[in-house]
Design a protein around this motif. Structure first.
Motif, PDB file in Angstrom:
ATOM      1  N   THR A  55      -0.816   5.462   1.850  1.00 27.38           N
ATOM      2  CA  THR A  55      -0.915   5.418   0.998  1.00 27.38           C
ATOM      3  C   THR A  55      -1.854   6.602   0.306  1.00 27.38           C
ATOM      4  O   THR A  55      -2.740   7.561   0.862  1.00 27.38           O
ATOM      5  CB  THR A  55      -1.846   4.484   0.107  1.00 27.38           C
ATOM      6  OG1 THR A  55      -2.068   3.713  -1.108  1.00 27.38           O
ATOM      7  CG2 THR A  55      -3.085   3.475   1.106  1.00 27.38           C
ATOM      8  N   CYS A 114      -4.096   6.055  -1.920  1.00 26.92           N
ATOM      9  CA  CYS A 114      -5.475   5.746  -2.562  1.00 26.92           C
ATOM     10  C   CYS A 114      -6.652   4.947  -1.671  1.00 26.92           C
ATOM     11  O   CYS A 114      -6.383   5.249  -0.602  1.00 26.92           O
ATOM     12  CB  CYS A 114      -4.631   3.419  -2.944  1.00 26.92           C
ATOM     13  SG  CYS A 114      -3.566   3.292  -4.031  1.00 26.92           S
ATOM     14  N   ASP A 131       0.363   3.212  -6.932  1.00 26.27           N
ATOM     15  CA  ASP A 131       0.113   4.805  -7.015  1.00 26.27           C
ATOM     16  C   ASP A 131      -1.017   3.901  -8.428  1.00 26.27           C
ATOM     17  O   ASP A 131      -0.522   3.757  -9.172  1.00 26.27           O
ATOM     18  CB  ASP A 131       1.518   5.459  -7.835  1.00 26.27           C
ATOM     19  CG  ASP A 131       1.000   6.657  -8.181  1.00 26.27           C
ATOM     20  OD1 ASP A 131      -0.249   7.176  -7.340  1.00 26.27           O
ATOM     21  OD2 ASP A 131       1.189   7.191  -9.517  1.00 26.27           O
ATOM     22  N   PHE A 154       0.857  -0.994  -0.290  1.00 29.23           N
ATOM     23  CA  PHE A 154       0.025   0.363  -0.071  1.00 29.23           C
ATOM     24  C   PHE A 154       0.587   0.556  -0.580  1.00 29.23           C
ATOM     25  O   PHE A 154       0.452   2.380  -0.652  1.00 29.23           O
ATOM     26  CB  PHE A 154      -1.290   0.173   1.043  1.00 29.23           C
ATOM     27  CG  PHE A 154      -1.998  -0.564   1.398  1.00 29.23           C
ATOM     28  CD1 PHE A 154      -2.699  -1.540  -0.405  1.00 29.23           C
ATOM     29  CD2 PHE A 154      -2.879  -1.521   1.954  1.00 29.23           C
ATOM     30  CE1 PHE A 154      -3.544  -2.854  -0.165  1.00 29.23           C
ATOM     31  CE2 PHE A 154      -3.588  -2.601   2.475  1.00 29.23           C
ATOM     32  CZ  PHE A 154      -3.966  -2.774   1.235  1.00 29.23           C
ATOM     33  N   SER A 155       1.682   1.582   0.469  1.00 28.13           N
ATOM     34  CA  SER A 155       2.983   1.812   0.825  1.00 28.13           C
ATOM     35  C   SER A 155       4.100   3.072  -0.930  1.00 28.13           C
ATOM     36  O   SER A 155       4.544   3.750  -1.272  1.00 28.13           O
ATOM     37  CB  SER A 155       4.179   2.120   1.896  1.00 28.13           C
ATOM     38  OG  SER A 155       4.693   1.515   1.376  1.00 28.13           O
TER      39      SER A 155
END
Length: 171
Positions: A62, A64, A25, A21-22
């Motif tokens: 994130t 996202c 993109d 998650f980090s």
């Protein structure tokens, strides 16, 4: 280091997810947790605790949007732990059972076609026993059908007599 580390625990899996998650993109990440009710109690509590903390934990990792779908049979502690921020949908278990019966019926027919000398009485018995014992679980039914397909016809009744009661007994 992560390449060498094996996923031996939920904590390791969770660290891998956070790592992914980090660096990812994207606009949206979809996470599916299937059959949470089938986890052992301790594991289920660990997963539930992590899921309930997920928005806070991942918000700094994130940009996202993360959408999570958790499937489980209705269990009070699952709904209580996840809280009111989560949307709860109920599926009519009667419809699931109809689908499961249709699945079993179709697979028993395939089994009968494969084993040309499978008597109709055994086919009916297989269908009846699997429907009675499946408990709404497609995986259980599928694994038992696979076991029956591997068995010689003369041992099928014995397999049916010794059906495991749940997935834990199968594993």
């Amino acid at each position: 280091k992560m390449k060498e580390e094996k996923i031996l625990s939920f904590e390791t899996l969770w660290r891998h997810l956070q790592s992914i998650f980090s660096v990812i993109d994207c606009q949206t990440i979809y996470l599916l947790v299937d059959a949470l009710d089938e986890c052992e109690e301790e594991s289920r509590q660990t997963v539930l605790s992590s899921l309930s903390r997920m928005p806070k934990v991942l918000s700094g990792l994130t940009k996202c949007q993360i959408k999570v779908l958790v499937t489980a049979r209705p269990k009070t502690e699952i709904g209580e732990t996840l809280g009111h921020e989560w949307i709860h949908l109920r599926v009519d278990s009667g419809l699931v059972n109809v689908d499961l019966m249709n699945f079993i019926r179709a697979k028993v027919k395939e089994l009968s076609d494969t084993k040309k000398k499978l008597p109709g009485t055994i086919a009916n018995e297989i269908e009846e026993k699997l429907t009675q014992h499946a408990g709404g679980t497609f995986l259980w039914a599928s694994l038992m059908l696979h076991e029956l397909a591997r068995s010689p016809i003369h041992k099928m009744r014995q397999v049916l007599q010794n059906l495991p009661s749940d997935l834990y007994e199968i594993y």
